[in-house]
Design a protein around this motif. Structure first.
Motif, short mmCIF file in Angstrom:
data_model
loop_
_atom_site.label_atom_id
_atom_site.label_comp_id
_atom_site.label_asym_id
_atom_site.label_seq_id
_atom_site.Cartn_x
_atom_site.Cartn_y
_atom_site.Cartn_z
N ASP A 1 -16.57 73.89 71.18
CA ASP A 1 -16.23 72.97 72.28
C ASP A 1 -16.42 73.59 73.67
OD1 ASP A 1 -15.45 70.76 73.62
OD2 ASP A 1 -13.46 70.61 72.73
N LEU A 2 -17.67 73.71 74.06
CA LEU A 2 -17.98 74.28 75.37
C LEU A 2 -18.03 73.18 76.43
CD1 LEU A 2 -20.73 76.70 74.06
CD2 LEU A 2 -18.52 77.40 74.95
N GLY A 3 -17.38 72.07 76.16
CA GLY A 3 -17.42 70.92 77.06
C GLY A 3 -16.75 71.16 78.40
N ALA A 4 -15.85 72.12 78.47
CA ALA A 4 -15.17 72.39 79.74
C ALA A 4 -15.57 73.75 80.29
CB ALA A 4 -13.65 72.35 79.55
N ALA A 5 -16.56 74.39 79.65
CA ALA A 5 -16.91 75.76 80.01
C ALA A 5 -17.63 75.83 81.36
CB ALA A 5 -17.79 76.38 78.93
N ALA A 6 -17.55 76.98 81.98
CA ALA A 6 -18.23 77.20 83.25
C ALA A 6 -19.09 78.45 83.12
CB ALA A 6 -17.21 77.38 84.36
N ASP A 7 -20.33 78.34 83.51
CA ASP A 7 -21.22 79.50 83.54
C ASP A 7 -21.32 79.94 84.98
OD1 ASP A 7 -23.25 81.34 83.57
OD2 ASP A 7 -24.36 80.33 81.97
N LEU A 8 -20.57 80.99 85.30
CA LEU A 8 -20.44 81.35 86.71
C LEU A 8 -21.60 82.16 87.23
CD1 LEU A 8 -16.72 81.97 86.23
CD2 LEU A 8 -17.68 80.21 87.69
N ARG A 9 -22.33 82.81 86.31
CA ARG A 9 -23.45 83.63 86.80
C ARG A 9 -24.58 82.76 87.30
NH1 ARG A 9 -22.66 88.67 82.87
NH2 ARG A 9 -20.55 88.98 83.62
N VAL A 10 -24.70 81.55 86.79
CA VAL A 10 -25.75 80.67 87.28
C VAL A 10 -25.18 79.45 87.98
CG1 VAL A 10 -27.58 81.41 85.73
CG2 VAL A 10 -25.96 79.70 84.97
N GLY A 11 -23.89 79.44 88.15
CA GLY A 11 -23.29 78.37 88.94
C GLY A 11 -23.25 77.02 88.26
N ILE A 12 -23.30 77.01 86.92
CA ILE A 12 -23.20 75.72 86.23
C ILE A 12 -21.74 75.31 86.12
CG2 ILE A 12 -23.56 74.52 84.03
CD1 ILE A 12 -26.16 74.99 85.15
N ASN A 13 -21.49 74.09 86.45
CA ASN A 13 -20.14 73.55 86.33
C ASN A 13 -19.17 74.43 87.12
OD1 ASN A 13 -17.99 72.06 85.58
ND2 ASN A 13 -17.86 72.85 83.50
N TYR A 14 -19.55 74.76 88.31
CA TYR A 14 -18.82 75.75 89.09
C TYR A 14 -17.56 75.16 89.70
CZ TYR A 14 -18.23 79.43 92.53
OH TYR A 14 -17.75 80.43 93.28
N ILE A 15 -17.67 73.97 90.24
CA ILE A 15 -16.49 73.27 90.72
C ILE A 15 -15.87 72.61 89.50
CG2 ILE A 15 -15.63 71.41 92.19
CD1 ILE A 15 -16.64 73.87 93.71
N PRO A 16 -14.83 73.21 89.01
CA PRO A 16 -14.37 72.83 87.67
C PRO A 16 -13.73 71.45 87.60
CG PRO A 16 -13.20 74.76 88.54
CD PRO A 16 -13.98 74.19 89.66
N LYS A 17 -13.93 70.81 86.45
CA LYS A 17 -13.26 69.54 86.23
C LYS A 17 -11.89 69.87 85.64
CE LYS A 17 -16.32 68.79 82.62
NZ LYS A 17 -17.27 69.88 82.62
N GLU A 18 -10.97 70.19 86.51
CA GLU A 18 -9.68 70.70 86.04
C GLU A 18 -8.94 69.70 85.17
OE1 GLU A 18 -9.12 73.72 86.37
OE2 GLU A 18 -10.53 74.21 87.96
N PHE A 19 -9.21 68.42 85.39
CA PHE A 19 -8.48 67.41 84.63
C PHE A 19 -8.83 67.42 83.14
CE2 PHE A 19 -12.36 65.67 86.34
CZ PHE A 19 -12.92 65.01 85.27
N LEU A 20 -9.93 68.14 82.81
CA LEU A 20 -10.32 68.25 81.41
C LEU A 20 -9.44 69.22 80.63
CD1 LEU A 20 -14.20 68.50 81.20
CD2 LEU A 20 -12.73 66.70 80.34
N LEU A 21 -8.74 70.08 81.36
CA LEU A 21 -8.08 71.20 80.69
C LEU A 21 -6.80 70.75 79.99
CD1 LEU A 21 -8.61 73.87 83.45
CD2 LEU A 21 -10.13 73.16 81.61
N ASP A 22 -6.47 71.49 78.92
CA ASP A 22 -5.28 71.19 78.14
C ASP A 22 -4.08 71.91 78.74
OD1 ASP A 22 -3.26 71.12 76.20
OD2 ASP A 22 -4.76 70.89 74.60
N PRO A 23 -3.12 71.16 79.27
CA PRO A 23 -2.00 71.80 79.99
C PRO A 23 -1.17 72.72 79.12
CG PRO A 23 -1.56 69.47 79.62
CD PRO A 23 -2.99 69.70 79.23
N ARG A 24 -1.24 72.54 77.79
CA ARG A 24 -0.41 73.39 76.93
C ARG A 24 -0.90 74.83 76.90
NH1 ARG A 24 -1.15 69.83 71.75
NH2 ARG A 24 -3.22 70.01 72.68
N TYR A 25 -2.16 75.03 77.22
CA TYR A 25 -2.73 76.38 77.11
C TYR A 25 -3.27 76.94 78.44
CZ TYR A 25 -2.37 75.72 72.09
OH TYR A 25 -1.89 75.50 70.82
#
Ligand code: ADP
Ligand code: MG
Length: 353
Positions: free
Chosen positions: A187-211
């Motif tokens: 499940d790399l659906g929320a992942a960010a690849d920072l070295r190439v700037g993919i998905n850099y401004i994160p979609k924080e609302f995707l994250l699971d608050p429990r973790y």
């Protein structure tokens, strides 16, 4: 640029697929951004009726997830489920839908396995392929949990060394690969690849608050926004060092460690209650321990006992992962070198990875 040339050449020589090439089976999951099915190739009906593939139909974020999976396959394939192919299926509706195909790795996620009363012995059987002769008890459970932690951290180190932060590490996103007898990340659906700037401004609302770690944002808000197209930038490694975004995943992994040690934290309500308590202690695990230990029930006591084995080496590792400040958390690589992992795990043979 080599990376992109390589990716292009690799794609030229790999078979291409379209939606009609697959038959969908049982639904495995459904989130806000996609549906996951078991399935198989329609050309060659697989012998297993359930199908040997996993297919995800994704909406707008599918493009990023395909990118991440392609990158993982080239850079750290063993960290994640085997990715086969991703494509955009244009439909009459504008935009179309993204499809992602993986090999079916196995029936159970770490979440499924942790729900069993047998945990962690059920995992021991899956890793070793047999039941151990040793008597049940804390020492044996600790060895199993140690082996699971090692496998998760090993996979995570692969992702982080590649420059990818997962951001949704949780037991539901850790699959047991029956082929390689080890845990892999999915499940790399929320992942960010920072070295190439993919998905850099994160979609924080995707994250699971429990973790999620208390910082919520993996990069400081002052850092300039990176390009949204897959264009390599030279400045990213510097930003990585400044922000240590990988420590976000380490916090989540620390919570998984806690859930394995403390049976009472394996339920949703148990974990949510723990998060509330920890927040009240300003994310200080030592303070949390002091507050709960005097009135601890048998399940909490058992967890502390397990972590206190060998002079409290497990507790030491745990407290180096679950910390308020990202900068004070250990990295995946450093965690793997922690003395907690020096002791013999399940079987020396089972993790010659
Ligand atoms: P989402 O969480 O967005 O619905 P996931 O990629 O996490 O999508 O997949 C959903 C579920 O499907 C997982 O929790 C797991 O049970 C199952 N699954 C996903 N990928 C695989 C795989 N490669 N092999 C076996 N099961 C998988
Ligand atoms: Mg998931």
């Amino acid at each position: 640029f080599d990376m992109f040339v390589l990716a292009f050449v690799e794609r030229l020589f790999r078979p291409t697929f379209k939606k009609d090439d697959f038959v969908l089976g049982k639904k495995l999951g459904e989130g806000a951004f996609g549906v996951v099915y078991r399935g198989s190739l329609s050309q060659k009906p697989s012998s297993k009726k359930e199908g040997d593939l996993v297919l995800k139909k994704a909406t707008e974020y599918g493009a990023v997830e395909i990118w991440m999976n392609e990158r993982v396959r080239r850079a750290c394939a063993s960290s994640c489920a085997d990715f086969i192919y991703g494509f955009l299926e244009s439909s009459s509706k504008k935009g179309g839908e993204y499809w992602l195909i993986w090999r079916f790795e196995g029936e159970s996620t770490l979440y499924d396995l942790m729900q069993s009363k047998e945990f962690p012995y059920n995992v021991e059987t899956m890793i070793l392929g047999e039941v151990q002769a040793l008597p049940k008890g804390l020492e044996r459970e600790d060895r199993i949990i140690q082996t699971i932690m090692r496998q998760i951290l090993f996979a995570l180190d692969g992702l982080h060394s590649t420059g990818i932060v997962h951001r949704d590490i949780k037991p539901q996103n850790i699959i047991f690969s029956e082929g390689s007898r080890q845990f892999k990340i999915i499940d790399l659906g929320a992942a960010a690849d920072l070295r190439v700037g993919i998905n850099y401004i994160p979609k924080e609302f995707l994250l699971d608050p429990r973790y999620t770690a208390p910082e919520q944002y993996i990069m400081s808000t002052q850092t300039p926004s990176a390009p949204s197209a897959p264009v390599a930038t030279a400045l990213s490694p510097v930003l990585w060092q400044m922000n240590l975004p990988d420590r976000f995943d380490i916090y989540s992994t620390g919570l998984i460690f806690m859930q394995m040690a403390f049976p009472s934290l394996r339920t949703d309500s148990g974990l949510i209650q723990f998060n509330r308590q920890l927040k009240r202690c300003d994310y200080d695990l030592v303070a949390w321990r002091k507050s709960v230990q005097p009135r601890a029930g048998p399940e909490l006591r058992k967890g502390f006992e397990l972590l206190d084995l060998d002079g409290g080496i497990g507790w030491e590792l745990l407290t180096s992962m679950v910390r308020y400040k990202a900068r004070q958390r250990t990295s995946a690589k450093a965690a793997l070198a922690h003395p907690y992992f020096d002791r013999e795990g399940l079987l020396a043979l089972s993790f010659m990875q």
